[in-house]
Design an enzyme around this catalytic site. Structure first.
Site, PDB file in Angstrom:
ATOM      1  N   HIS A   1      -5.416  29.325  14.735  1.00  0.00           N
ATOM      2  CA  HIS A   1      -4.086  28.826  14.834  1.00  0.00           C
ATOM      3  C   HIS A   1      -3.976  28.195  16.275  1.00  0.00           C
ATOM      4  CE1 HIS A   1       0.384  29.333  13.480  1.00  0.00           C
ATOM      5  NE2 HIS A   1       0.456  28.440  14.514  1.00  0.00           N
TER       6      HIS A   1
ATOM      7  N   HIS B   1      -2.078  24.834  18.187  1.00  0.00           N
ATOM      8  CA  HIS B   1      -1.247  23.457  18.543  1.00  0.00           C
ATOM      9  C   HIS B   1      -1.876  22.710  19.512  1.00  0.00           C
ATOM     10  CE1 HIS B   1       1.957  24.934  15.763  1.00  0.00           C
ATOM     11  NE2 HIS B   1       1.656  26.171  16.306  1.00  0.00           N
TER      12      HIS B   1
ATOM     13  N   LYS C   1      -0.660  24.259   5.686  1.00  0.00           N
ATOM     14  CA  LYS C   1       0.277  24.888   6.456  1.00  0.00           C
ATOM     15  C   LYS C   1       1.699  24.706   5.779  1.00  0.00           C
ATOM     16  CE  LYS C   1       2.145  27.323   9.806  1.00  0.00           C
ATOM     17  NZ  LYS C   1       2.190  27.285  11.217  1.00  0.00           N
TER      18      LYS C   1
ATOM     19  N   HIS D   1       3.911  30.001   7.697  1.00  0.00           N
ATOM     20  CA  HIS D   1       4.749  30.700   8.927  1.00  0.00           C
ATOM     21  C   HIS D   1       5.948  31.314   8.068  1.00  0.00           C
ATOM     22  CE1 HIS D   1       7.055  30.166  12.821  1.00  0.00           C
ATOM     23  NE2 HIS D   1       7.778  30.882  11.988  1.00  0.00           N
TER      24      HIS D   1
ATOM     25  N   HIS E   1       0.362  34.312  12.417  1.00  0.00           N
ATOM     26  CA  HIS E   1       0.990  34.927  13.771  1.00  0.00           C
ATOM     27  C   HIS E   1       1.999  36.053  13.343  1.00  0.00           C
ATOM     28  CE1 HIS E   1       4.227  32.089  12.670  1.00  0.00           C
ATOM     29  NE2 HIS E   1       3.701  31.169  13.199  1.00  0.00           N
TER      30      HIS E   1
ATOM     31  N   ASP F   1      -2.012  30.668  18.254  1.00  0.00           N
ATOM     32  CA  ASP F   1      -0.750  29.881  18.377  1.00  0.00           C
ATOM     33  C   ASP F   1      -0.134  29.529  19.458  1.00  0.00           C
ATOM     34  OD1 ASP F   1       1.556  28.779  17.204  1.00  0.00           O
ATOM     35  OD2 ASP F   1       2.669  30.818  17.167  1.00  0.00           O
TER      36      ASP F   1
HETATM   37  C1  NCD Z   1       5.106  26.370  17.756  1.00  0.00           C
HETATM   38  C2  NCD Z   1       4.978  24.988  18.261  1.00  0.00           C
HETATM   39  O1  NCD Z   1       5.800  25.019  19.343  1.00  0.00           O
HETATM   40  O2  NCD Z   1       4.597  24.009  17.614  1.00  0.00           O
HETATM   41  N1  NCD Z   1       6.018  27.151  18.291  1.00  0.00           N
HETATM   42  C3  NCD Z   1       6.257  28.599  18.428  1.00  0.00           C
HETATM   43  O3  NCD Z   1       7.055  29.259  19.127  1.00  0.00           O
HETATM   44  N2  NCD Z   1       5.291  29.557  17.726  1.00  0.00           N
HETATM   45  C4  NCD Z   1       5.381  26.333  16.268  1.00  0.00           C
HETATM   46  C5  NCD Z   1       5.191  27.663  15.451  1.00  0.00           C
HETATM   47  O4  NCD Z   1       3.875  28.138  15.400  1.00  0.00           O
HETATM   48  O5  NCD Z   1       6.035  28.393  14.976  1.00  0.00           O
HETATM   49 ZN    ZN Z   2       2.198  27.955  15.476  1.00  0.00          ZN
END
Ligand code: NCD
Ligand code: ZN
Length: 334
Positions: A12, A14, A95, A134, A168, A240
């Site tokens: 996971h 970003h 997702k 999520h 998560h 995450d």
């Molecule tokens: C994530 C993001 O910034 O893209 N933020 C987070 O707090 N985890 C998005 C997500 O996974 O919820």
């Molecule tokens: Zn995330």
């Protein structure tokens, strides 16, 4: 003592886009063999063309060719079976975000009506495309994930052949749901294994530890640690890691997300060594994921860690990482 990990995976992640992508992608590709890439760009990744183009930008941004971005699309109930068949070979999962629940999720799902979701979820089930969720309602912030467990259960029983990943997870309630349904799995982050709400807001407010879902109670962290440290076969590591520029975190209206990519394996190693469970780390950071996601192939990549202090940089580009300027006990060695 050195610890060797074979093809660690971040299930996971970003990576964003543009300059941010160029800053953060090498920090994952240097320590992981691959990662599930989240689609919450602006606009979200929701067509085959966008997905292929984004994958190419990620590959260009990683200075290491043995890193595989496992691509995802942003779930829409309008995806037809024909569309999913046409894109299946390019993606690893889809997702699903509840509408407006986290960063860039405005176009997500509201209501969770099984009949409305059925055509897309049945097609995913038939095509063996895993669904990552999520899982938070829009209720009281500390209860959002626990409230979502009934929605996970509703989906898990309505689509028994669909692989559903509770992303998560942060609560004891989600850990307990894992064993009730054969088709429910979960990712666990580093930060939710390390912190509780006290670390975020118990003293001076710590914006760099603010994320969705918010860190919970000590007993929740204990439940997460238990299944992670024993490498329960239904859980896998998903950082995450969610970079935001410093000005978006240290501001009135702090963006949610903790940036852990550059320190994740080192701190996980320390945690597993401390608990005398380092023999389970390989399963938690790679082997379990390969069994849960039957549709991924992983390049061979060996990462070696040693007990050697590492001073975490205060910033990577404009992003402040977890443990910024602190000394951590393990380092990745060549
Ligand atoms: C994530 C993001 O910034 O893209 N933020 C987070 O707090 N985890 C998005 C997500 O996974 O919820
Ligand atoms: Zn995330």
């Amino acid at each position: 003592m050195s610890i060797t990990l074979n093809s660690p995976l971040d299930m996971h992640l970003h990576l964003r886009d543009g300059d941010m992508l160029k800053t953060v992608a090498p920090l994952s590709s240097s320590s992981f063999a691959g990662a599930i890439i989240m689609p919450n760009l602006v606009p979200p990744v929701s067509t085959k063309e966008e997905l292929i183009a984004y994958k190419k930008r990620i590959e260009e941004a990683c200075d290491n060719s043995s890193f595989t971005p496992y691509m995802t699309l942003f779930f829409k109930p309008s995806y037809t079976k024909e569309f999913l068949e046409s894109v299946k070979d390019e993606l690893t999962a889809i997702k699903l975000y509840p509408a407006g629940i986290t960063t860039n999720s405005e176009g997500g799902v509201s209501g969770f009506d099984v009949e409305e979701l059925r055509p897309t979820l049945e097609a995913m089930s038939e095509l063996e495309i895993p669904l990552c969720i999520h899982g938070e309602t829009n209720g009281f912030v500390m209860d959002r994930e626990a409230e979502f467990v009934s929605i996970y259960e509703k989906l898990a029983s309505a689509f028994p052949n669909l692989t559903i990943i509770m992303e998560h997870i942060t609560t004891k309630a989600s850990v307990e749901a894992l064993d009730r349904f054969d088709n429910l799995y979960a990712t666990i982050t580093l930060h939710h294994l390390m912190i509780t709400l006290d670390d975020v807001a118990g003293g001076m407010l710590q914006p760099h530890l603010f994320c969705k879902p918010i860190a919970k109670r000590p007993e929740d962290r204990e439940a997460l640690r238990k299944v992670a440290l024993e490498a329960h076969p239904k859980v896998m590591f998903g950082s995450d890691s969610a970079p935001h520029p410093q000005h978006a975190k240290e501001s009135c209206g702090c963006a949610a997300g903790v940036f852990t990519a550059p320190i994740a394996l080192q701190v996980l190693t320390e945690l597993f060594v401390e608990h005398s469970t380092v023999k389970n780390l390989q399963a938690f950071v790679s082997d379990n994921a390969l069994k849960i996601y039957k549709n991924i192939e992983v390049p061979k990549k060996t990462i070696r860690l040693e007990k050697k202090t590492f001073v975490v940089p205060p910033k990577y580009g404009t992003v402040v990482p977890m443990y910024a300027s602190e000394t951590i006990a393990y380092s990745i060695v060549e």
